[in-house]
Design a protein around this motif. Structure first.
Motif, mmCIF file in Angstrom:
data_model
loop_
_atom_site.group_PDB
_atom_site.id
_atom_site.type_symbol
_atom_site.label_atom_id
_atom_site.label_comp_id
_atom_site.label_asym_id
_atom_site.label_seq_id
_atom_site.Cartn_x
_atom_site.Cartn_y
_atom_site.Cartn_z
ATOM 1 N N ILE A 164 49.109 23.743 28.295
ATOM 2 C CA ILE A 164 48.702 23.547 26.943
ATOM 3 C C ILE A 164 47.389 24.097 27.120
ATOM 4 C CG2 ILE A 164 48.079 22.502 25.053
ATOM 5 C CD1 ILE A 164 50.902 23.140 24.573
ATOM 6 N N LEU A 165 46.826 25.787 27.110
ATOM 7 C CA LEU A 165 45.530 25.458 27.421
ATOM 8 C C LEU A 165 44.039 25.461 26.020
ATOM 9 C CD1 LEU A 165 46.294 29.083 29.358
ATOM 10 C CD2 LEU A 165 45.717 26.883 29.794
ATOM 11 N N ASP A 166 43.363 25.199 25.961
ATOM 12 C CA ASP A 166 42.101 25.615 25.365
ATOM 13 C C ASP A 166 42.734 26.785 24.218
ATOM 14 O OD1 ASP A 166 40.921 23.439 25.654
ATOM 15 O OD2 ASP A 166 39.100 24.461 26.587
ATOM 16 N N GLU A 167 42.033 26.760 23.555
ATOM 17 C CA GLU A 167 42.902 28.016 22.592
ATOM 18 C C GLU A 167 40.793 28.578 22.159
ATOM 19 O OE1 GLU A 167 44.919 26.778 19.283
ATOM 20 O OE2 GLU A 167 46.692 26.755 20.413
ATOM 21 N N GLN A 168 40.323 29.446 21.937
ATOM 22 C CA GLN A 168 39.062 30.380 22.413
ATOM 23 C C GLN A 168 39.131 31.169 21.473
ATOM 24 O OE1 GLN A 168 36.829 28.090 26.438
ATOM 25 N NE2 GLN A 168 38.952 29.092 26.645
ATOM 26 N N HIS A 169 38.229 31.772 21.799
ATOM 27 C CA HIS A 169 37.939 33.161 20.778
ATOM 28 C C HIS A 169 37.515 33.968 21.966
ATOM 29 C CE1 HIS A 169 37.034 31.039 17.022
ATOM 30 N NE2 HIS A 169 37.385 32.035 16.669
ATOM 31 N N VAL A 170 38.204 35.220 21.927
ATOM 32 C CA VAL A 170 38.267 35.905 23.520
ATOM 33 C C VAL A 170 38.001 37.712 22.573
ATOM 34 C CG1 VAL A 170 39.602 37.336 24.806
ATOM 35 C CG2 VAL A 170 40.422 35.022 23.792
ATOM 36 N N VAL A 171 37.550 38.279 23.721
ATOM 37 C CA VAL A 171 36.895 39.373 22.843
ATOM 38 C C VAL A 171 36.976 40.832 23.635
ATOM 39 C CG1 VAL A 171 35.211 41.265 23.108
ATOM 40 C CG2 VAL A 171 34.402 39.265 22.190
ATOM 41 N N VAL A 172 38.139 41.892 23.557
ATOM 42 C CA VAL A 172 38.571 42.120 24.290
ATOM 43 C C VAL A 172 38.603 44.255 24.090
ATOM 44 C CG1 VAL A 172 40.816 43.378 25.214
ATOM 45 C CG2 VAL A 172 40.643 40.991 23.827
ATOM 46 N N LEU A 173 37.993 43.990 25.366
ATOM 47 C CA LEU A 173 38.116 46.089 25.594
ATOM 48 C C LEU A 173 38.505 46.811 25.971
ATOM 49 C CD1 LEU A 173 35.040 44.242 24.284
ATOM 50 C CD2 LEU A 173 33.549 45.916 26.151
ATOM 51 N N THR A 174 38.742 48.148 25.727
ATOM 52 C CA THR A 174 39.798 48.952 26.156
ATOM 53 C C THR A 174 39.385 50.455 25.940
ATOM 54 O OG1 THR A 174 41.778 47.887 25.138
ATOM 55 C CG2 THR A 174 42.122 49.558 25.866
ATOM 56 N N PRO A 175 38.395 50.205 28.360
ATOM 57 C CA PRO A 175 38.549 51.690 28.260
ATOM 58 C C PRO A 175 39.160 52.909 27.602
ATOM 59 C CG PRO A 175 38.578 50.198 29.659
ATOM 60 C CD PRO A 175 38.979 49.573 29.018
ATOM 61 N N PRO A 176 38.754 53.954 27.506
ATOM 62 C CA PRO A 176 39.552 54.942 27.705
ATOM 63 C C PRO A 176 40.458 56.165 28.566
ATOM 64 C CG PRO A 176 37.531 55.875 26.932
ATOM 65 C CD PRO A 176 37.543 53.821 27.946
ATOM 66 N N CYS A 177 41.275 54.958 28.819
ATOM 67 C CA CYS A 177 41.982 55.539 29.914
ATOM 68 C C CYS A 177 43.471 54.549 30.032
ATOM 69 C CB CYS A 177 41.633 55.224 31.436
ATOM 70 S SG CYS A 177 41.020 53.363 32.567
ATOM 71 N N LEU A 178 44.461 55.397 31.084
ATOM 72 C CA LEU A 178 45.624 54.455 31.130
ATOM 73 C C LEU A 178 46.192 54.143 32.283
ATOM 74 C CD1 LEU A 178 48.061 56.741 28.731
ATOM 75 C CD2 LEU A 178 47.168 54.188 28.330
ATOM 76 N N VAL A 179 45.951 52.695 32.527
ATOM 77 C CA VAL A 179 46.839 52.166 34.051
ATOM 78 C C VAL A 179 47.431 52.241 34.586
ATOM 79 C CG1 VAL A 179 45.664 50.855 35.632
ATOM 80 C CG2 VAL A 179 44.344 50.839 34.085
ATOM 81 N N SER A 180 48.579 53.162 35.415
ATOM 82 C CA SER A 180 49.603 53.313 35.919
ATOM 83 C C SER A 180 49.767 51.615 36.510
ATOM 84 C CB SER A 180 49.580 54.310 36.298
ATOM 85 O OG SER A 180 50.887 54.567 37.348
ATOM 86 N N THR A 181 50.934 50.955 36.219
ATOM 87 C CA THR A 181 51.069 49.691 36.334
ATOM 88 C C THR A 181 52.061 50.285 38.191
ATOM 89 O OG1 THR A 181 50.804 48.352 34.350
ATOM 90 C CG2 THR A 181 52.324 47.744 36.415
ATOM 91 N N PRO A 182 53.065 51.287 37.584
ATOM 92 C CA PRO A 182 53.179 50.990 39.179
ATOM 93 C C PRO A 182 52.457 51.849 40.323
ATOM 94 C CG PRO A 182 54.854 52.271 37.037
ATOM 95 C CD PRO A 182 53.582 51.865 36.704
ATOM 96 N N LYS A 183 51.945 52.704 39.764
ATOM 97 C CA LYS A 183 51.049 53.315 40.882
ATOM 98 C C LYS A 183 49.970 52.150 41.417
ATOM 99 C CE LYS A 183 46.878 56.113 41.357
ATOM 100 N NZ LYS A 183 45.749 56.896 40.531
ATOM 101 N N MET A 184 49.589 51.076 40.651
ATOM 102 C CA MET A 184 48.997 49.798 41.291
ATOM 103 C C MET A 184 49.449 49.725 41.869
ATOM 104 S SD MET A 184 45.593 50.412 40.543
ATOM 105 C CE MET A 184 45.796 52.361 40.716
#
Length: 306
Positions: A164-184
């Motif tokens: 159980i965590l504190d429930e808070q407001h979150v700002v989410v930004l998404t850059p215009p790129c696709l990060v390859s999870t397998p590559k990382m």
């Protein structure tokens, strides 16, 4: 049964440590995830014939460009239909709001929503434990969306302990790129030997307000080095609050103390930046919807704890 319209929530990883790698190539991780009151919308329309149709489009109406047969939703629906000898079909339509390739779990969330909903629609009566076993075969992130509660994940991410965590407001930004999870994950410079935390240590860090300075995302520096646009977005958000990478990226987020602070950040947002504000929550909005429909969820662990 008429069409069901359900949410498929996003998630954030408050931290992500990579502790090692198994002989089969899977990485051993520790993470802490929490849902967001923000996500995709999926409609399920039962069909009398055994046809399975899947359509994915952005809220703008533009097709997502993912062939149905390559989609996890289609694969899971087909698996359930074949394995449990279901004679009817389903028409599934996804309206995407979660950025694709952003580390917010959109694909895994869609898969989990499909598993839970078809279990209900097709009256399969599978236990949550069974659904999680099925989900794990399709992706290590799927179980975290099936359990319906924020959790501490270990192993390959499927060993889950309620939190159980504190429930808070979150700002989410998404850059215009696709990060390859397998590559990382395959990158030679990825840290793979971060010391493991004990659950008791984690609880102490959370209780005493020391959590943020004791954990990190092992992908963050590597992603910023390989995707400069992510580093740019992170530097901008860091002006307002501590910015962190979610999963393997590309989305970044910052927890803020109030809805008003989140609104001020959004007002300052450069015109070309893609962003949204959501509240972090400990219980899945999808589970609440299904519960309201009369679907009973047995407890996976018993009483939640911090």
């Amino acid at each position: 049964m008429n069409t069901l319209v359900l949410c498929s929530p996003a998630k954030i990883n408050h931290f992500l440590h990579i502790n090692g790698q198994r002989a089969d190539g899977y990485h051993l991780i520790q993470t802490l995830f929490q849902y967001l009151e923000y996500g995709d919308e999926i409609s399920f329309t039962p069909l009398a014939q055994s046809h399975i149709a899947v359509q994915m489009a952005f809220a703008s109406g533009e097709d997502c460009g993912v062939p149905a047969e390559q989609n996890l939703i289609y694969k899971i629906a087909s698996y359930l239909q074949t394995t449990y000898h279901v004679n009817s079909g389903i028409d599934i339509r996804v309206t995407k709001k979660i950025p694709m390739g952003g580390g917010l779990g959109g694909g895994s969330s869609n898969a989990a929503t499909t598993l839970l909903t078809l279990n209900y629609v097709w009256k399969l009566n599978l236990s949550l434990k069974t659904l999680m076993q099925i989900g794990e075969t399709f992706g290590a992130d799927i179980p975290c969306f099936l359990i319906g509660q924020s959790a501490w994940g270990e192993g390959i991410g499927t060993q889950l302990t309620p939190t159980i965590l504190d429930e808070q407001h979150v700002v989410v930004l998404t850059p215009p790129c696709l990060v390859s999870t397998p590559k990382m994950y395959q990158h030679s410079q990825l840290t793979r030997n971060t010391s493991s935390l004990r659950i008791g240590t984690l609880e102490g860090l959370l209780k005493n307000g020391l959590f943020e300075n004791a954990v990190r995302n092992d992908f963050q520096q590597l992603v910023c080095q390989n995707y400069p646009i992510v580093a740019e977005y992170m530097a901008w958000l860091n002006q307002y609050a501590k910015a962190k990478l979610s999963g393997s990226g590309a989305s970044i987020f910052a927890i803020v103390e109030s809805e008003e602070k989140a609104a001020r950040i959004m007002e300052d947002l450069p015109p070309c930046y893609q962003a949204f504000v959501a509240k972090s929550v400990n219980h899945s909005p999808l589970h609440a919807q299904l519960s309201n429909l009369g679907f009973f969820f047995e407890s996976y662990w018993g009483v939640a704890k911090r």
